[in-house]
Write an enzyme that holds these catalytic residues in place. Structure first.
Site, PDB file in Angstrom:
ATOM      1  N   HIS A   1      -0.844   0.348 -13.885  1.00 19.33           N
ATOM      2  CA  HIS A   1      -0.060   1.222 -14.985  1.00 19.33           C
ATOM      3  C   HIS A   1      -1.186   2.388 -15.369  1.00 19.33           C
ATOM      4  O   HIS A   1      -0.613   3.377 -15.771  1.00 19.33           O
ATOM      5  CB  HIS A   1       0.010   0.320 -16.036  1.00 19.33           C
TER       6      HIS A   1
ATOM      7  N   GLY B   1       5.938   2.196  -7.235  1.00 18.72           N
ATOM      8  CA  GLY B   1       6.168   1.790  -8.634  1.00 18.72           C
ATOM      9  C   GLY B   1       6.134   2.804  -9.346  1.00 18.72           C
ATOM     10  O   GLY B   1       6.881   2.959 -10.386  1.00 18.72           O
TER      11      GLY B   1
ATOM     12  N   GLY C   1       0.665  -1.297   0.013  1.00 13.63           N
ATOM     13  CA  GLY C   1      -0.075   0.187   0.095  1.00 13.63           C
ATOM     14  C   GLY C   1       0.978   1.156   0.098  1.00 13.63           C
ATOM     15  O   GLY C   1       0.310   2.528  -0.346  1.00 13.63           O
TER      16      GLY C   1
ATOM     17  N   SER D   1       2.732  -7.349 -19.523  1.00 17.48           N
ATOM     18  CA  SER D   1       2.052  -7.518 -18.213  1.00 17.48           C
ATOM     19  C   SER D   1       1.147  -8.770 -18.154  1.00 17.48           C
ATOM     20  O   SER D   1       0.384  -9.086 -19.112  1.00 17.48           O
ATOM     21  CB  SER D   1       1.260  -6.434 -17.900  1.00 17.48           C
TER      22      SER D   1
END
Length: 451
Positions: free
Chosen positions: A382, A283, A279, A308
Site C-alpha cells: 500500500h 494490485g 511477483g 488491512s
C-alpha cells in the site's frame, strides 16, 4: 462487447485445436511411444525449438505441456533443471554478436547483441504459449517452478524468464476489470470463495452478503486467455466512517447502508488468485481503477481507505524481545501477551493491548529490511501504491489468523487522491513511510517512554 470478445475467443480456440490436430498427425505424435519422463518432455521441447511448420509446432507445444502435466513433483524438478541446462544463452551466437558490436558499435549491432543475450528458454515459453490453453498451462508450470525453487536456487534464472514474459503478457493493457455480483457465473463465484486469502468466505450465504448487499462490492481483474480465472480481486465496503474493526463489516446480522449515504469506500480484502503469477503486479492498477469506478458510481464517497492486516507484526515483535527497538514498555507488553508459562491475566492482556498501537507504529514506520523497505508485506504494497499509514487499531480482528499474526491489530491505509503520486515518489526513491499525525504521535510517545 464482452460476449463478442468471448465468442471470437472461442472461434480462435476451435481453430487452434483443429490446426493442432493436423499437426499431431503430421508429427506422428499420436504414435509417439516415448515414456512420460522429463527427458522425453525436454526432447520434445528441443524439437519444438527447431522451428517446424505452424501446425506441427502447435502440436509439439501441446505435447510438451501434456508430458509435463503427467510428471510427478521430483520429475518436474528434473524437467526444469534440463531446461536450464539445455536451453540457456547460445554462447557462440553471443560471442559473434559481441564481436560485431565492438567492430560496428551501431544501433543494429547493439540490437543484435540484445537478442543474442536472450536464453532459448524464453523462446520456448513463447512457443508453448501459442498452444491451446498454453497461457493457463504456463501459469501452472510456474507454480511448480516456484515450489522447486525452494530447494533448487539455481533455477532462479529460469524463473526470471517466466517473470519477464508474464510481465508483458499480463500488463495492464490486457486486463479486464469486472464487477462480481450475484449474477456472475457460479464457476467464477466458486473460485472467489476458494481464492479469498484474507477473510475466509464461510459459505454461499457469506459470499452473497459480500457481493449482493447494496453497500458491498467486489471487483476482479481477468485476462483474455483466462476468461473464467480471476487474477486478483478486491472486496469493498461502503460505510459512513473509517472503520476500526473487521467484525462489523463481516457481520451476518447487520443493516445495509444506503449507498447514497456512504462517504467512505473500505478495501477490506485483496486476494491474489494465481500462485504462478506471484511477483507480477496487478494490485496497484486494481485499486486505482476501482477508485475511479466508485467515484463515478458512488459520488457521495470521498474517502478511500483499507482495513488491512499486519501479518508480520507478531513475528517481528517476538524477534525483538531482547532489543532496544521495543523499549521497556514494549518488552513488558510482550511478556504480558506471550507469557512464558502460557497464562494470560485478563487485566494484563488489556494493558498489553493498549501498548500494541505503539509497537505496531514502530514496526510499520521504522522496522526495515536490509533493502530499506518495511518488513511488513501489506505495508510495502500500500505504501508503494502511494497510500498513507492513517490509523492503527488494537483488538480489531479476533479471528485465529488475526490473533496469530498480529494479536488482532489492523491498520487503515488512506488513498488520498491528491497525494498518491507524491507519497509514491517519497517511498520509491527514499523509502520514506508517509504516516498521519496520529501515527506520528504514537512514535513520539514511544520515544518519550524510552527517554
Amino acid at each position: 462487447m464482452n460476449a463478442v470478445v468471448r465468442s471470437t475467443g472461442g472461434i480462435l480456440t476451435d481453430l487452434l485445436a483443429r490446426v493442432t490436430d493436423v499437426g499431431r498427425s503430421l508429427a506422428s505424435l499420436g504414435e509417439d511411444s516415448r515414456p512420460d519422463t522429463p527427458e522425453a518432455a525436454v526432447d520434445l521441447a528441443g524439437d519444438l525449438l527447431e522451428g517446424r511448420g505452424e501446425a506441427t509446432g502447435l502440436a509439439l507445444a501441446q505435447a510438451v505441456i501434456a508430458r509435463f502435466a503427467a510428471l510427478d513433483a521430483p520429475a518436474r524438478r528434473v524437467f526444469f533443471e534440463l531446461l536450464r541446462i539445455r536451453f540457456g544463452v547460445d554462447q557462440t551466437a553471443l560471442e559473434t554478436a559481441v564481436a560485431r558490436w565492438r567492430e560496428a558499435g551501431d544501433d543494429a549491432s547493439a540490437r543484435a547483441l540484445h537478442y543474442a543475450c536472450e536464453p532459448r528458454s524464453q523462446e520456448l515459453l513463447r512457443m508453448l504459449n501459442r498452444a491451446p490453453g498454453g497461457t493457463a498451462a504456463l501459469v501452472m508450470m510456474r507454480t511448480e517452478l516456484l515450489r522447486a525453487l525452494r530447494d533448487a536456487p539455481e533455477l532462479a534464472g529460469l524463473d526470471a524468464d517466466f517473470r519477464h514474459l508474464f510481465s508483458s503478457w499480463f500488463n495492464r493493457g490486457f486486463l479486464e476489470l469486472r464487477r462480481i455480483d450475484w449474477s456472475t457465473s457460479a464457476a467464477v463465484l466458486e473460485k472467489i470463495i476458494a481464492y479469498e486469502a484474507v477473510h475466509a468466505i464461510q459459505d454461499w450465504d457469506d459470499l452473497r452478503r459480500r457481493v449482493a448487499a447494496p453497500d458491498r462490492q467486489l471487483y476482479a481483474f481477468f485476462h483474455p486467455a483466462l476468461p473464467d480465472e480471476p487474477l486478483i480481486f478486491v472486496e469493498v465496503a461502503l460505510t459512513d466512517a473509517i472503520p476500526g474493526a473487521i467484525s462489523p463489516i463481516l457481520a451476518r446480522e447487520r443493516t445495509p447502508l444506503d449507498p447514497a449515504r456512504a462517504t467512505t469506500a473500505v478495501f477490506y480484502s485483496i486476494s491474489n488468485c494465481q500462485t504462478g503469477l506471484r511477483g507480477i503486479s496487478f494490485g496497484n492498477f486494481l485499486i486505482k481503477q476501482v477508485v475511479e469506478e466508485l467515484r463515478r458510481d458512488a459520488p457521495s464517497v470521498r474517502t478511500f481507505v483499507t482495513l488491512s492486516p499486519v501479518p508480520g507484526l507478531r513475528r517481528w515483535t517476538e524477534s525483538q524481545a531482547g532489543s532496544e527497538a521495543l523499549g521497556e514498555a514494549g518488552r513488558a507488553a510482550l511478556r504480558r501477551l506471550d507469557p512464558v508459562d502460557g497464562s494470560v491475566d485478563a487485566a494484563e492482556a488489556v494493558a498489553a493491548a493498549d501498548q500494541l498501537p505503539e509497537i505496531a507504529a514502530n514496526y510499520l514506520v521504522d522496522a526495515k529490511r536490509p533493502d530499506g523497505l518495511p518488513f511488513d508485506p501489506v505495508a510495502r504494497f500500500h505504501l508503494g501504491n502511494g497510500a498513507r499509514l492513517e490509523r492503527i487499531h488494537a483488538q480489531a480482528d479476533h479471528s485465529a489468523r488475526g490473533l496469530t499474526g498480529a494479536w488482532g491489530v489492523m491498520v487503515n491505509y488512506l488513498y488520498d487522491l491528491d497525494e498518491i503520486e507524491k507519497n509514491h515518489e517519497a517511498f520509491a526513491h527514499d523509502g520514506r513511510v508517509i504516516a498521519s499525525p496520529a501515527v506520528r504521535r504514537l512514535l513520539r510517545g514511544r520515544q518519550e517512554t524510552k527517554r
